[in-house]
Design an enzyme around this catalytic site. Structure first.
Site, short mmCIF file in Angstrom:
data_model
loop_
_atom_site.label_atom_id
_atom_site.label_comp_id
_atom_site.label_asym_id
_atom_site.label_seq_id
_atom_site.Cartn_x
_atom_site.Cartn_y
_atom_site.Cartn_z
N ARG A 158 66.24 -128.51 82.47
CA ARG A 158 67.49 -127.71 82.38
C ARG A 158 68.15 -127.75 81.01
O ARG A 158 69.33 -127.43 80.88
CB ARG A 158 68.50 -128.14 83.45
N LYS B 39 69.04 -116.39 70.51
CA LYS B 39 68.28 -115.59 71.48
C LYS B 39 66.90 -116.20 71.58
O LYS B 39 66.20 -116.35 70.57
CB LYS B 39 68.13 -114.15 70.99
N GLU C 17 64.17 -106.69 58.06
CA GLU C 17 65.37 -107.22 58.72
C GLU C 17 66.47 -107.53 57.68
O GLU C 17 67.66 -107.41 57.96
CB GLU C 17 65.07 -108.48 59.54
N LYS D 122 74.36 -112.18 59.91
CA LYS D 122 73.98 -112.54 61.28
C LYS D 122 74.94 -113.59 61.85
O LYS D 122 75.41 -113.46 62.99
CB LYS D 122 72.55 -113.08 61.29
N GLU E 122 76.06 -110.54 73.08
CA GLU E 122 75.79 -109.11 72.91
C GLU E 122 76.56 -108.19 73.85
O GLU E 122 75.98 -107.35 74.54
CB GLU E 122 74.27 -108.86 73.03
N ARG F 21 77.39 -107.58 68.43
CA ARG F 21 76.01 -108.05 68.28
C ARG F 21 75.01 -106.91 68.46
O ARG F 21 73.90 -106.95 67.94
CB ARG F 21 75.71 -109.21 69.25
N ASN G 42 70.85 -104.32 66.41
CA ASN G 42 69.71 -103.55 66.91
C ASN G 42 69.50 -102.26 66.13
O ASN G 42 68.71 -101.41 66.53
CB ASN G 42 69.91 -103.22 68.39
N HIS H 172 66.13 -100.58 65.92
CA HIS H 172 65.24 -101.27 66.87
C HIS H 172 64.89 -100.46 68.11
O HIS H 172 63.92 -100.78 68.78
CB HIS H 172 65.86 -102.61 67.30
N HIS I 144 61.19 -100.38 68.43
CA HIS I 144 60.51 -101.09 69.52
C HIS I 144 59.53 -100.18 70.23
O HIS I 144 58.46 -100.62 70.67
CB HIS I 144 61.53 -101.60 70.55
N HIS J 74 56.55 -106.42 63.53
CA HIS J 74 57.86 -106.04 64.05
C HIS J 74 58.70 -105.27 63.01
O HIS J 74 59.20 -104.18 63.27
CB HIS J 74 58.59 -107.30 64.52
#
Ligand SMILES: NC(=O)c1ccc[n+]([C@@H]2O[C@H](COP(=O)([O-])OP(=O)(O)OC[C@H]3O[C@@H](n4cnc5c(N)ncnc54)[C@H](O)[C@@H]3O)[C@@H](O)[C@H]2O)c1
Ligand SMILES: [Zn+2]
Length: 363
Positions: free
Chosen positions: A118, A139, A181, A222, A232, A236, A240, A243, A247, A260
């Site tokens: 956990r 993330k 990025e 960032k 997000e 945030r 993207n 993206h 993506h 990427h």
């Protein structure tokens, strides 16, 4: 140099510089020495290239778990193997993980750290340019066979140690991917910085000192955004930028077909074309940006291999879809992002515009 990240759930720092691995870990002694076992997660490519430097500079005894290279380490199978390794090494709640690698190793390690018993602490030690982005912000994820990053958690690291000497062994394709990025961070924050990047003769050969400054600026953007919005719900989302369409191409190409950042670069050109329709982005600027990407060998022609319908199928699987609507991050002007819903017919029109523009630019 240290850059603070102050989220609701956690405060930590990004240590950045050349040759800082040992000194950064010595200053983190208090956090680390409480642990019963230290386990370094890395992938085969990173370990091959950087094992010597790492072992010479990491000042504590550790176990190492070497995983398949790149995206392959984000599989369910490897996630299970990683847990098995920790159990077999008799790790406990008092154990500590280190993600030594690019974004893939970072995402996997973070998710294992979030889930083992956990939750146990971990530190990011990024080895790619792209990971100036992925290592900060908490993330974490693995891939499901039906989609990338679909299983994960928000789970912040205890620190990020970014020793730029580790970038020396990075292949050019990965430098190019990571710089996308950096460019994204400039796009959503600072026109002057973006212009400076666009004027560099070669984005994959910037020189250490300048690169360090760009990476610091990227991390600051960032860190600021993540500090305002950890999970997000608002700003945030701006990260993207490029993206959504990016993506879709990345997925269509099959993971590994395009890096990427290469896909994100194409996605940013698409997002600029969309932005022209609602804000102060000119066609001249979009074309200049596309030329800059082409000059720097971003594989823009990859788009030709897929129809809009192919891409649309992937667009509709985007994680950012809410209530079945596609949302894009657009720019009011450089440095001023916002989110807007875009319908299918407009997506299709702009896809056509993109193909036309790339036809001209890639002559
Ligand atoms: N968590 C986030 O916020 C976030 C953000 C962006 C991207 N990501 C994820 O990051 C991943 C991409 O990260 P990446 O571009 O760093 O890719 P990566 O981790 O797959 O690394 C790229 C390749 O370079 C190799 N490599 C890494 N460092 C090296 C070094 N120093 N020397 C030689 N080879 C090296 C790797 O083995 C791999 O083959 C994707 O899985 C993406 O989903 C996560
Ligand atoms: Zn990205």
């Amino acid at each position: 140099m240290r850059i603070p990240v102050n989220t609701k759930s956690h405060f930590y720092e990004v240590y950045i510089g050349s040759g800082i691995l040992r000194s950064a870990f010595e200053s983190l002694k208090e956090k680390i020495q409480k642990a019963d076992t230290l386990v370094v997660f890395t992938d085969e490519n990173v370990w091959r290239a950087q094992q010597k430097y790492f072992t010479e500079n990491f000042p504590y005894p550790f176990e190492v778990f070497v995983m398949p290279g790149g995206e392959a380490c984000k599989s369910f199978k490897n996630f299970e193997d990683a847990h098995t390794f920790l159990i077999e090494k008799q790790c406990s709640r008092k154990s500590f993980l280190f993600a030594f690698g690019g974004g893939a190793v970072g995402d996997l390690t973070g998710f294992v750290a979030a889930t083992f018993m956990r939750g146990i602490p971990y530190i990011q030690i990024p080895t790619t340019i792209l990971a100036h982005d992925s290592a900060v912000g908490g993330k974490t994820a693995i891939n499901h066979p039906l989609g990338k990053n679909l299983v994960g958690a928000f789970y912040q690291p205890e620190a990020v140690v970014y020793d730029m000497n580790l970038l020396d062994s990075l292949p050019t394709k990965e430098i190019r991917s990571g710089m996308a990025e950096v460019i994204k961070h400039a796009m959503i924050s600072d026109e002057k910085w973006l212009k400076e990047l666009m004027l560099t003769p070669s984005i994959t050969n910037i020189g250490k000192e300048k690169l360090a400054n760009h990476l610091k600026s990227g991390i600051e953007v960032k860190a600021k955004i993540v500090s305002e919005d950890e999970t997000e719900h608002s700003v945030r989302k701006f990260l993207n930028f490029g993206h959504t369409y990016g993506h879709a191409i990345e997925a269509a190409a099959g993971y590994g077909g395009l890096a990427h950042g290469e896909a994100v670069m194409i996605g940013m050109i698409y997002a600029l074309l969309l932005s022209e329709r609602y804000g102060n982005i000119s066609r001249e600027f979009t074309a200049d940006f596309a030329k800059f990407a082409y000059r720097n060998d971003y594989p823009l022609k990859k788009v030709d291999e897929y129809s809009f319908d192919d891409l649309y199928e992937y667009l509709m699987k985007d994680k950012k879809i809410e209530y079945g609507k596609l949302k894009f991050v657009l720019l009011q002007e450089i440095g001023k992002p916002y989110v807007r819903e875009i319908g299918e017919s407009e997506c299709r029109k702009v896809d056509r515009e993109l193909r036309g523009l790339l036809e001209e630019v890639c002559k």
